[in-house]
Design a protein around this motif. Structure first.
Motif, short mmCIF file in Angstrom:
data_model
loop_
_atom_site.label_atom_id
_atom_site.label_comp_id
_atom_site.label_asym_id
_atom_site.label_seq_id
_atom_site.Cartn_x
_atom_site.Cartn_y
_atom_site.Cartn_z
N THR A 31 0.85 -1.18 0.00
CA THR A 31 0.00 0.00 0.00
C THR A 31 0.89 1.24 0.00
O THR A 31 2.08 1.16 -0.34
N SER A 32 0.37 2.38 0.36
CA SER A 32 1.16 3.61 0.31
C SER A 32 0.53 4.68 1.18
O SER A 32 -0.70 4.70 1.36
N SER A 33 1.35 5.58 1.68
CA SER A 33 0.82 6.73 2.41
C SER A 33 -0.06 7.58 1.51
O SER A 33 -0.96 8.28 1.99
N SER A 34 0.14 7.50 0.19
CA SER A 34 -0.72 8.24 -0.75
C SER A 34 -2.15 7.71 -0.71
O SER A 34 -3.10 8.47 -0.93
N ALA A 58 0.01 -5.96 4.72
CA ALA A 58 0.40 -4.90 3.78
C ALA A 58 1.57 -4.12 4.34
O ALA A 58 1.66 -3.89 5.54
N ILE A 59 2.45 -3.71 3.44
CA ILE A 59 3.54 -2.83 3.82
C ILE A 59 3.29 -1.47 3.17
O ILE A 59 2.85 -1.39 2.02
N SER A 60 3.52 -0.41 3.94
CA SER A 60 3.43 0.95 3.41
C SER A 60 4.83 1.53 3.40
O SER A 60 5.32 2.02 4.42
N PRO A 61 5.54 1.43 2.25
CA PRO A 61 6.96 1.75 2.23
C PRO A 61 7.25 3.21 1.88
O PRO A 61 6.47 3.89 1.22
N SER A 65 -1.80 -11.20 11.00
CA SER A 65 -2.50 -11.10 9.73
C SER A 65 -3.40 -9.87 9.78
O SER A 65 -3.78 -9.41 10.85
N LYS A 66 -3.68 -9.32 8.58
CA LYS A 66 -4.50 -8.11 8.47
C LYS A 66 -3.83 -6.94 9.19
O LYS A 66 -4.45 -6.23 9.97
N PHE A 67 -2.56 -6.77 8.89
CA PHE A 67 -1.72 -5.78 9.58
C PHE A 67 -1.03 -4.91 8.55
O PHE A 67 -0.49 -5.41 7.56
N ILE A 68 -1.04 -3.59 8.77
CA ILE A 68 -0.33 -2.66 7.90
C ILE A 68 0.91 -2.17 8.63
O ILE A 68 0.81 -1.56 9.69
N LEU A 69 2.07 -2.44 8.05
CA LEU A 69 3.33 -1.98 8.62
C LEU A 69 3.89 -0.87 7.75
O LEU A 69 4.17 -1.07 6.57
N ALA A 70 4.02 0.31 8.33
CA ALA A 70 4.68 1.43 7.64
C ALA A 70 6.17 1.32 7.90
O ALA A 70 6.60 1.06 9.03
N ALA A 71 6.99 1.50 6.85
CA ALA A 71 8.43 1.32 6.99
C ALA A 71 9.18 2.29 6.09
O ALA A 71 8.84 2.45 4.91
N GLY A 72 10.21 2.92 6.66
CA GLY A 72 11.06 3.80 5.87
C GLY A 72 12.13 4.46 6.70
O GLY A 72 11.87 4.87 7.84
N ALA A 73 13.36 4.52 6.15
CA ALA A 73 14.48 5.23 6.78
C ALA A 73 14.79 4.68 8.17
O ALA A 73 15.29 5.41 9.02
N SER A 91 2.78 1.00 12.97
CA SER A 91 1.54 0.35 12.56
C SER A 91 0.55 1.41 12.06
O SER A 91 0.38 2.45 12.70
N ALA A 92 -0.06 1.15 10.93
CA ALA A 92 -1.11 2.02 10.42
C ALA A 92 -2.42 1.24 10.44
O ALA A 92 -2.43 0.02 10.22
N GLY A 93 -3.52 1.91 10.73
CA GLY A 93 -4.79 1.20 10.80
C GLY A 93 -5.97 2.13 10.68
O GLY A 93 -5.83 3.36 10.75
N ILE A 94 -7.13 1.53 10.50
CA ILE A 94 -8.39 2.28 10.42
C ILE A 94 -9.15 2.06 11.70
O ILE A 94 -9.42 0.91 12.09
N PHE A 95 -9.48 3.14 12.37
CA PHE A 95 -10.18 3.09 13.65
C PHE A 95 -11.53 3.79 13.53
O PHE A 95 -11.71 4.66 12.69
#
Length: 306
Positions: free
Chosen positions: A151-154, A192-195, A233-241, A246-250
């Motif tokens: 996925t993406s921050s966009s 999902a990874i958000s790179p 499972s069903k986990f979004i990991l944001a990663a960079g630098a 963790s990113a999620g919908i609340f």
């Protein structure tokens, strides 16, 4: 805990350059046999060549690993199915799918053409669907597997000029949410990874100092965790630098309005309470929202009868 992939077979799409190349090399270095998929096109999706994938395969083999090159276009179901058959015929299984292939055709929403919008969605979202569908039965039969969306921050937060890209990337989150639920009983994990990395896609957007820290390897470290048996499972990991989050919908607790008060004016008057995040929840599936709202209505009705 030592994360290894010995005896595992991985497919990495868009693996000829950038993040995909880094993912493929790292998976192979930790024991995986890798299908290095790359159409070999430019950043905008034009052109094709198998040479980029073949170079990565050569590098993996030079380091003592095992890999094959594949030039399937992820938007073409027949080519994707053939890619998975190639993996099964070569190694007998598919344990890991990394949906990494992507293109950019950035323009403001007022200027983006329908063709450019559709192509970006086809590559990112339909490509992820096609590849996930192609490995699904094999993973079910063998007793499990892991799928990682990119996925993406966009998509998660928005970015000017990327309506097509953002829509496709958020679509992958929706796909992850459903596949994680449907795959649970088969031991198929979907994350999902958000790179954020200095790849061809980001080359014109960051300065040299940022380039030095936004390494593809820092993202790959998170990707390897998501692809492993140790991941949730069903986990979004944001990663960079070197940063990982963790990113999620609340969803907030919100309010309940009885039928006679269900007006737009009352929604507006209660906006502060609706926005209150103090007791927000992260739901496991879509029906949880329905249960919450119905529960509030039933509770109100019980109080009204007392």
């Amino acid at each position: 805990m030592d994360i290894r992939f010995d005896g595992k077979v991985a497919i990495v799409t868009g693996a000829g350059n950038g993040l995909g190349r880094s993912h493929a090399l790292a998976l192979a270095a930790r024991g995986a046999k890798v299908v290095v998929n790359d159409l070999g096109g430019r950043v905008d999706g034009s052109g094709s060549s198998l040479s980029a994938a073949e170079k990565v395969v050569a590098e993996i083999k030079a380091n003592g690993g095992d890999a094959i090159a594949n030039g399937a276009n992820v938007t073409n179901v027949l080519e994707v199915d053939a890619m998975v058959r190639q993996a099964l015929q070569t190694w007998g299984r598919v344990d890991i799918l990394i949906n990494n292939a992507g293109i950019l055709r950035d323009k403001s929403f007022a200027k983006v053409t329908d063709d450019d919008f559709k192509l970006v969605v086809d590559v990112h979202l339909m490509g992820a669907k096609n590849c996930s569908k192609a490995v699904w039965e094999a993973m079910k039969t063998q007793g499990g597997g892991t799928i990682v969306m990119t996925t993406s921050s966009s998509g998660l937060y928005g970015n000017f000029g990327q309506a097509n890209y953002g829509a496709a990337k958020m679509g992958q989150v929706g796909l992850m949410n459903v596949l994680a639920i449907e795959g649970a009983k088969y031991n198929i994990k979907v994350n999902a990874i958000s790179p954020c990395a200095a790849t061809r896609m980001l080359s014109d957007l960051v300065d040299e100092q940022a380039n030095q820290v936004l390494t593809v390897e820092s993202v790959t470290a998170g990707l390897l965790f998501l692809a492993s048996e140790h991941s949730p499972s069903k986990f979004i990991l944001a990663a960079g630098a070197g940063g990982y989050a963790s990113a999620g919908i609340f969803e907030t607790q919100g309010i309940y309005l009885p039928p006679e008060q269900q007006t737009p004016e009352n929604v507006a008057r209660n906006l502060t309470t609706i926005l209150d995040t103090s007791n927000q929840q992260q739901f496991k599936e879509g029906n949880d929202q329905t249960v919450k709202f119905v529960g509030k209505a039933v509770e109100y009705q019980k109080r009204a009868k007392q």
